[in-house]
Write a protein that holds these residues in place. Structure first.
Motif, PDB file in Angstrom:
ATOM      1  N   SER A  39     -61.545   3.151  39.009  1.00  0.00           N
ATOM      2  CA  SER A  39     -62.187   4.461  38.907  1.00  0.00           C
ATOM      3  C   SER A  39     -61.728   5.448  39.973  1.00  0.00           C
ATOM      4  CB  SER A  39     -63.706   4.325  38.923  1.00  0.00           C
ATOM      5  OG  SER A  39     -64.125   3.737  40.132  1.00  0.00           O
ATOM      6  N   THR A  42     -58.435   6.821  38.897  1.00  0.00           N
ATOM      7  CA  THR A  42     -58.638   7.730  37.768  1.00  0.00           C
ATOM      8  C   THR A  42     -59.055   9.103  38.274  1.00  0.00           C
ATOM      9  OG1 THR A  42     -59.221   5.962  36.242  1.00  0.00           O
ATOM     10  CG2 THR A  42     -60.008   8.162  35.678  1.00  0.00           C
ATOM     11  N   ASP A  43     -59.944   9.140  39.242  1.00  0.00           N
ATOM     12  CA  ASP A  43     -60.388  10.424  39.804  1.00  0.00           C
ATOM     13  C   ASP A  43     -59.232  11.178  40.450  1.00  0.00           C
ATOM     14  OD1 ASP A  43     -62.997   9.997  38.980  1.00  0.00           O
ATOM     15  OD2 ASP A  43     -63.642   9.194  40.913  1.00  0.00           O
ATOM     16  N   ARG A  58     -62.166  11.465  33.196  1.00  0.00           N
ATOM     17  CA  ARG A  58     -63.334  11.159  34.037  1.00  0.00           C
ATOM     18  C   ARG A  58     -64.457  10.531  33.205  1.00  0.00           C
ATOM     19  NH1 ARG A  58     -62.070  16.280  37.137  1.00  0.00           N
ATOM     20  NH2 ARG A  58     -61.208  15.486  39.078  1.00  0.00           N
ATOM     21  N   GLN A  59     -64.686  11.071  32.014  1.00  0.00           N
ATOM     22  CA  GLN A  59     -65.741  10.539  31.147  1.00  0.00           C
ATOM     23  C   GLN A  59     -65.458   9.087  30.774  1.00  0.00           C
ATOM     24  OE1 GLN A  59     -65.693  13.413  27.988  1.00  0.00           O
ATOM     25  NE2 GLN A  59     -66.965  14.879  29.107  1.00  0.00           N
ATOM     26  N   GLY A  61     -63.546   6.945  32.414  1.00  0.00           N
ATOM     27  CA  GLY A  61     -63.663   6.128  33.612  1.00  0.00           C
ATOM     28  C   GLY A  61     -65.106   5.844  33.970  1.00  0.00           C
ATOM     29  N   GLU A  62     -65.954   6.853  33.834  1.00  0.00           N
ATOM     30  CA  GLU A  62     -67.378   6.681  34.132  1.00  0.00           C
ATOM     31  C   GLU A  62     -68.056   5.771  33.104  1.00  0.00           C
ATOM     32  OE1 GLU A  62     -68.946  10.648  34.312  1.00  0.00           O
ATOM     33  OE2 GLU A  62     -67.808  11.124  36.130  1.00  0.00           O
ATOM     34  N   GLY A  65     -66.525   2.238  33.822  1.00  0.00           N
ATOM     35  CA  GLY A  65     -66.437   1.797  35.211  1.00  0.00           C
ATOM     36  C   GLY A  65     -64.998   1.615  35.642  1.00  0.00           C
TER      37      GLY A  65
END
Length: 135
Positions: A39, A42-43, A58-59, A61-62, A65
């Motif tokens: 994550s 990814t950010d 981002r979505q 990845g969130e 996780g």
């Protein structure tokens, strides 16, 4: 790199018939990549993309996780499902999107992305292919 530039380059590399198809392929690859990368990484990748492409990363990845463990077959299958294509086309589209991503990201970030991926997926990135050839 701006959104329109990224989509235009993906469309040119993939020879997809329209920008909508290139957009769908780009989002499918970035979403699937976000599921595979840790994550935090990814950010960092999303931070270097236009907001319209960073948000789906981002979505994803969130939601997952990040850091899911899967190989090239699953990677291609997820992209194919999201892009509404077959797995062979998904791999071609993934290679094109990742080539454009390689040009859009800082080189040290691209190297971190390749290091976080298994060789079969990392080999889709130009820097990943170069590393494989030098071994």
């Amino acid at each position: 790199m701006h959104h329109d530039q990224i989509i235009g380059k993906v469309q040119a590399l993939t020879r997809l018939p329209d920008r909508g198809s290139a957009e769908m392929a780009t989002r499918a690859v970035l979403t699937t990549l976000a599921e595979r990368l840790p994550s935090g990484l990814t950010d960092h990748v999303a931070a270097q993309l236009p907001p319209t492409l960073a948000a789906p990363m981002r979505q994803a990845g969130e939601a997952t996780g990040g850091g899911e463990r899967f190989g090239l077959t699953t990677f291609a299958g997820r992209i194919a499902g999201r892009a509404e294509t077959d797995e062979d086309a998904a791999l071609r589209e993934a290679a094109a999107v990742l080539e454009v991503l390689d040009a859009a990201l800082a080189p040290e970030l691209t190297e971190k992305v390749v290091a976080a991926l298994p060789k079969d997926i990392g080999g889709l990135l130009p820097v990943g292919r170069a590393a494989e050839e030098s071994e």
